[in-house]
Design a protein around this motif. Structure first.
Motif, PDB file in Angstrom:
ATOM      1  N   PHE A  77       0.847  -1.194   0.000  1.00 43.81           N
ATOM      2  CA  PHE A  77       0.000   0.000   0.000  1.00 43.81           C
ATOM      3  C   PHE A  77       0.883   1.246   0.000  1.00 43.81           C
ATOM      4  CE2 PHE A  77      -2.357  -3.309   2.177  1.00 43.81           C
ATOM      5  CZ  PHE A  77      -3.634  -3.220   1.653  1.00 43.81           C
ATOM      6  N   ALA A  78       0.504   2.225  -0.796  1.00 41.05           N
ATOM      7  CA  ALA A  78       1.129   3.543  -0.756  1.00 41.05           C
ATOM      8  C   ALA A  78       0.031   4.557  -0.489  1.00 41.05           C
ATOM      9  CB  ALA A  78       1.839   3.857  -2.070  1.00 41.05           C
ATOM     10  N   VAL A  79       0.269   5.432   0.476  1.00 42.49           N
ATOM     11  CA  VAL A  79      -0.720   6.432   0.874  1.00 42.49           C
ATOM     12  C   VAL A  79      -0.258   7.793   0.374  1.00 42.49           C
ATOM     13  CG1 VAL A  79      -1.794   7.574   2.845  1.00 42.49           C
ATOM     14  CG2 VAL A  79      -1.458   5.100   2.871  1.00 42.49           C
TER      15      VAL A  79
ATOM     16  N   LEU B 216       2.979  -0.696   4.209  1.00 44.75           N
ATOM     17  CA  LEU B 216       2.399   0.607   3.872  1.00 44.75           C
ATOM     18  C   LEU B 216       3.466   1.686   3.990  1.00 44.75           C
ATOM     19  CD1 LEU B 216      -1.001   2.087   4.977  1.00 44.75           C
ATOM     20  CD2 LEU B 216       1.099   3.391   5.379  1.00 44.75           C
ATOM     21  N   VAL B 217       3.553   2.529   2.964  1.00 42.61           N
ATOM     22  CA  VAL B 217       4.422   3.701   3.043  1.00 42.61           C
ATOM     23  C   VAL B 217       3.602   4.953   2.737  1.00 42.61           C
ATOM     24  CG1 VAL B 217       6.557   2.484   2.439  1.00 42.61           C
ATOM     25  CG2 VAL B 217       5.160   3.508   0.631  1.00 42.61           C
ATOM     26  N   PHE B 218       3.991   6.045   3.383  1.00 42.37           N
ATOM     27  CA  PHE B 218       3.408   7.348   3.099  1.00 42.37           C
ATOM     28  C   PHE B 218       4.276   8.021   2.031  1.00 42.37           C
ATOM     29  CE2 PHE B 218       2.432   6.525   7.617  1.00 42.37           C
ATOM     30  CZ  PHE B 218       1.050   6.555   7.561  1.00 42.37           C
TER      31      PHE B 218
ATOM     32  N   VAL C  22      12.624   9.784  10.878  1.00 43.55           N
ATOM     33  CA  VAL C  22      11.448  10.067  10.060  1.00 43.55           C
ATOM     34  C   VAL C  22      10.750   8.745   9.777  1.00 43.55           C
ATOM     35  CG1 VAL C  22      10.598  10.986   7.869  1.00 43.55           C
ATOM     36  CG2 VAL C  22      12.541  12.073   8.999  1.00 43.55           C
ATOM     37  N   ILE C  23       9.481   8.646  10.146  1.00 41.90           N
ATOM     38  CA  ILE C  23       8.709   7.434   9.904  1.00 41.90           C
ATOM     39  C   ILE C  23       8.114   7.492   8.498  1.00 41.90           C
ATOM     40  CG2 ILE C  23       6.702   6.099  10.583  1.00 41.90           C
ATOM     41  CD1 ILE C  23       8.914   5.793  12.544  1.00 41.90           C
ATOM     42  N   HIS C  24       8.438   6.520   7.670  1.00 39.75           N
ATOM     43  CA  HIS C  24       7.926   6.469   6.297  1.00 39.75           C
ATOM     44  C   HIS C  24       6.734   5.532   6.159  1.00 39.75           C
ATOM     45  CE1 HIS C  24      11.075   8.754   4.035  1.00 39.75           C
ATOM     46  NE2 HIS C  24      11.732   8.516   5.152  1.00 39.75           N
TER      47      HIS C  24
END
Length: 290
Positions: A61-63, A95-97, A114-116
């Protein structure tokens, strides 16, 4: 560093290679020996490594940036509720932002993190279940993304508070607590009508590189924020209103008969009241159409 949806298949392969390596095994063993929670729950390095590998085998998933910011913002007012595996978009996933949201403000640290995103996998201990959450982070001067130490999140909030040594929930949280609440908000939002999902396939060059190292290419589910429709009208019921007013974004409890549970549903900010009526606090409302 920003991670795009098209980058995620190769990033997953890189993280999976580390998780299956001798360095990864040493990393999980070190966590098992030094973290008090793992010692109390008799969780060894093999258990942690298996949880990470199971998580990395999940769906991708990419957000999008706006969706990630909404998840981070909405998480600040998300109330407590006992989760179930149905509250996850999939039992295991990565999942990555695309644009990492600001999860923690005012932290003065010489090695900023930094949380990715995160990878997760759900399990069942016979008492309600749990989910392992493993942060995907960028730390200090590292030029690549790293896996953080796995943490166990019981579906029961009472069990979660007990596991972290608290009797009640507090908004004064560390970085991982912020990740947990943001992920919980993202999981809920992803399954609501305000989310729009499209499938992104790896291009030919990426597919060739992945197959060369023994990884089968997989599509990425890109989650974007659907533009909300304006909400006008006269208001609720038969009551007549003579003004418009702004309704702030908020969570509302909704009953799901099939599951026999209430779950938070995000209500986007919108204007209510009859069209053309004066706005409380101002006479004019400007809408930006994209």
């Amino acid at each position: 560093m920003n991670v795009r949806a098209v980058d995620l298949p190769e990033l997953r392969a890189e993280l999976a290679s580390f998780a299956s390596s001798a360095a990864g095994a040493s990393y999980w063993e070190e966590h098992a020996e030094t973290v008090d929670y793992y010692q109390r729950t008799a969780t060894d390095g093999d258990h942690l490594g298996n949880a990470v590998r199971d998580a990395l085998n999940g769906d991708l998933f990419a957000v999008s940036g706006p969706m990630g910011e909404l998840a981070a913002t909405a998480s600040q007012s998300l109330g407590l509720f006992d989760m179930e595996v149905q509250d996850l978009p999939t039992p295991a996933g990565v999942l990555v932002f695309e644009q990492p949201p600001q999860l923690l403000h005012g932290v003065d640290d010489s090695t900023p993190i930094v949380i990715h995103g995160a990878t997760w996998t759900a399990g069942d201990d016979g008492e309600g279940g749990y989910v392992w959450i493993i942060p995907i982070a960028e730390q200090g001067a590292h030029s690549h993304l790293l896996l953080g130490g796995p943490a166990l999140l019981p579906f029961s909030m009472a069990d979660y508070l007990a596991s972290v040594g608290r009797s009640e929930f507090t908004r004064e949280k560390n970085l991982f607590d912020h990740l947990i609440t943001t992920m919980r908000a993202a999981w809920l939002l992803m399954q609501q009508p305000l989310a729009e999902e499209t499938e992104v396939q790896p291009d030919r060059a990426v597919r060739k590189r992945l197959r060369r190292i023994g990884h089968e290419p997989a599509p990425v589910r890109l989650i974007e924020l659907r533009r909300p429709k304006s909400s006008g009208g006269q208001g609720d019921g038969d009551r007549e209103y003579h003004h418009q007013w702004i309704v702030r974004g908020h969570w509302r409890q909704q009953w799901y008969p099939a599951r026999q549970v209430h779950r938070p549903v995000w209500i986007a900010p919108h204007v209510k009241g009859p069209e053309g009526a004066p706005l409380i606090g101002g006479e004019k409302v400007n809408f930006l159409k994209r």
